[in-house]
Design a protein around this motif. Structure first.
Motif, short mmCIF file in Angstrom:
data_model
loop_
_atom_site.label_atom_id
_atom_site.label_comp_id
_atom_site.label_asym_id
_atom_site.label_seq_id
_atom_site.Cartn_x
_atom_site.Cartn_y
_atom_site.Cartn_z
N ASP A 14 -4.53 31.11 -52.77
CA ASP A 14 -4.87 32.59 -52.70
C ASP A 14 -4.48 33.08 -53.90
O ASP A 14 -3.37 33.69 -53.67
N PRO A 15 -5.38 33.48 -54.85
CA PRO A 15 -4.85 34.22 -56.02
C PRO A 15 -4.30 35.53 -55.58
O PRO A 15 -3.35 35.94 -56.38
N ALA A 16 -4.84 36.34 -54.75
CA ALA A 16 -4.12 37.57 -54.46
C ALA A 16 -2.90 37.67 -53.96
O ALA A 16 -1.96 38.36 -54.32
N ALA A 17 -2.44 36.62 -53.05
CA ALA A 17 -1.28 36.34 -52.57
C ALA A 17 -0.29 35.99 -53.81
O ALA A 17 0.80 36.61 -53.59
N LEU A 18 -0.67 35.12 -54.52
CA LEU A 18 0.07 34.68 -55.69
C LEU A 18 0.42 35.94 -56.56
O LEU A 18 1.34 36.14 -57.14
N ALA A 19 -0.60 36.63 -56.94
CA ALA A 19 -0.59 38.01 -57.83
C ALA A 19 0.49 38.90 -57.26
O ALA A 19 1.32 39.43 -58.06
N ALA A 20 0.38 39.23 -55.95
CA ALA A 20 1.36 39.94 -55.25
C ALA A 20 2.85 39.64 -55.53
O ALA A 20 3.74 40.25 -55.84
N ALA A 21 2.99 38.09 -55.39
CA ALA A 21 4.40 37.58 -55.56
C ALA A 21 5.04 37.73 -57.06
O ALA A 21 6.21 37.94 -57.18
N TYR A 22 3.95 37.61 -57.96
CA TYR A 22 4.15 37.62 -59.29
C TYR A 22 4.55 38.96 -59.68
O TYR A 22 5.66 39.24 -60.48
N ALA A 23 3.90 39.92 -59.08
CA ALA A 23 4.04 41.47 -59.42
C ALA A 23 5.43 41.81 -58.77
O ALA A 23 6.25 42.59 -59.57
N ASP A 25 8.35 39.76 -58.21
CA ASP A 25 9.40 38.92 -58.68
C ASP A 25 9.43 38.55 -60.03
O ASP A 25 10.33 37.90 -60.78
N GLY A 26 8.09 38.79 -60.88
CA GLY A 26 8.14 38.37 -62.09
C GLY A 26 7.93 36.99 -62.47
O GLY A 26 8.09 36.28 -63.53
N MET A 27 7.69 36.06 -61.16
CA MET A 27 7.42 34.82 -61.23
C MET A 27 6.80 34.41 -59.97
O MET A 27 7.01 35.32 -58.87
N VAL A 28 6.37 33.25 -59.92
CA VAL A 28 5.66 32.55 -58.53
C VAL A 28 5.76 31.00 -58.63
O VAL A 28 5.41 30.58 -59.78
N ARG A 29 6.04 30.62 -57.58
CA ARG A 29 5.98 29.17 -57.45
C ARG A 29 4.68 28.83 -56.53
O ARG A 29 4.39 29.55 -55.48
N ILE A 30 3.95 27.70 -57.05
CA ILE A 30 2.62 27.43 -56.38
C ILE A 30 2.65 26.28 -56.10
O ILE A 30 2.22 25.29 -56.73
N PRO A 31 2.90 25.81 -54.78
CA PRO A 31 2.96 24.31 -54.29
C PRO A 31 1.41 24.09 -54.43
O PRO A 31 0.55 24.77 -54.00
N GLY A 32 1.00 22.61 -54.39
CA GLY A 32 -0.39 22.33 -54.18
C GLY A 32 -1.29 22.61 -55.21
O GLY A 32 -2.34 23.07 -54.58
N VAL A 33 -1.06 23.01 -56.43
CA VAL A 33 -1.79 23.62 -57.44
C VAL A 33 -3.08 22.80 -57.43
O VAL A 33 -4.19 23.22 -57.78
N PHE A 34 -3.09 21.42 -57.37
CA PHE A 34 -4.05 20.77 -57.60
C PHE A 34 -4.49 20.06 -55.98
O PHE A 34 -3.67 19.91 -55.07
N VAL A 136 -3.44 36.16 -61.54
CA VAL A 136 -2.24 35.86 -60.96
C VAL A 136 -1.13 36.92 -61.80
O VAL A 136 -0.21 37.71 -61.11
N ILE A 137 -1.08 36.84 -63.02
CA ILE A 137 -0.17 37.62 -63.72
C ILE A 137 -0.66 39.19 -64.04
O ILE A 137 0.15 39.95 -64.39
N GLY A 138 -1.83 39.54 -63.59
CA GLY A 138 -2.24 40.80 -63.68
C GLY A 138 -2.64 41.20 -65.11
O GLY A 138 -2.40 42.50 -65.41
#
Length: 250
Positions: A14-23, A25-34, A136-138
């Motif tokens: 879910d790129p939108a949720a990942l982008a919100a976390a990055y915005a 915290d300045g970082m995001v952890r993405i389990p199951g990327v593949f 993700v990083i905006g």
């Protein structure tokens, strides 16, 4: 015989949720990327099919890459002295020792033609991955993902630094393909505050991507001498350099 899995990002992300976390915290952890089958193939490639170089820092912090031919030419004693010197420099400044495969340079130089790692290099620099990273990083206009494969053995390390580059690094990333790891084996990606205290740390994991804004102080903790598996990663930066490779002016 079944067809090999498609090299792609996990459609469940879910790129939108990942982008919100990055915005936030300045970082995001993405389990199951593949998808699992893709992650398994990539991990097996790193585990069994890479002709690793020895990479260590020089006095200026630049990378000295010792490929198989160079190691044979120098001899074991001379290589050991280089690694010892880099390790001693770690006492007072920036230094590192690990095994690596320079994916971009190898691709451009035609090293190991036909090797599947070049398919991964192309994927990381293709539209799916660059658009995902930009979302993700905006930061619009991400054009490439610099990349190297790394293997940390017992004793390997990367001391504290902030990834300041030539003006085109918008974020750093790691893709962890380490199947098994104990937290007491070291090798964590550590983030440091201005006093040097650890703000956050991530142990090596399997099929997990981490993206973080740079510059930011971070390090890789030394791998313990009793670690029972290699620390395997793809690492690099999301960049917005023009297509000709010239760093974008700030």
């Amino acid at each position: 015989m079944s067809e090999p899995p498609i090299l792609r990002l996990n459609p469940a992300l879910d790129p939108a949720a990942l982008a919100a976390a990055y915005a936030r915290d300045g970082m995001v952890r993405i389990p199951g990327v593949f998808e699992p089958a893709v992650a398994d193939i990539l991990a097996r490639m790193l585990e069994k099919a890479i002709d690793w170089d020895v990479i260590c820092s020089t006095e200026t912090g630049k990378a000295e890459v010792l490929d198989r031919a160079t190691i044979q030419r120098l001899g074991g004693a001379a290589v050991a002295e280089k690694l010892k010197a880099a390790t001693l420099r770690a006492r007072t400044g920036f230094a590192y020792v690990y095994l690596g495969y320079p994916m971009i340079n190898a691709y451009l130089a035609g090293r190991n033609p036909g090797h599947p790692i070049h398919d991964l290099t192309e994927f990381l620099n293709g539209p799916e991955m660059t658009q995902f990273g930009a979302q993700v990083i905006g930061v619009p206009g991400i054009t490439k993902l610099d990349a190297q494969a790394t293997l940390y053995r017992p004793g390997d390390f990367l001391t504290r630094h902030d990834d300041t580059g030539d003006g085109d690094r918008r974020a750093a990333y790691t893709i962890s393909l380490t199947r098994e790891w104990r937290s007491d084996w070291g090798g964590q990606l550590l983030f440091h505050d201005e006093l040097g205290d650890i703000e956050r740390g991530f142990a090596p994991a399997f099929n997990t991507m981490t993206i973080f804004k740079v510059p930011r102080q971070h390090s890789v903790a030394p791998v313990a001498p009793y670690a029972g598996a290699p620390r395997l990663m793809i690492t690099g930066w999301l960049k917005d350099s023009p297509p000709d490779g010239t760093p974008r002016a700030e």
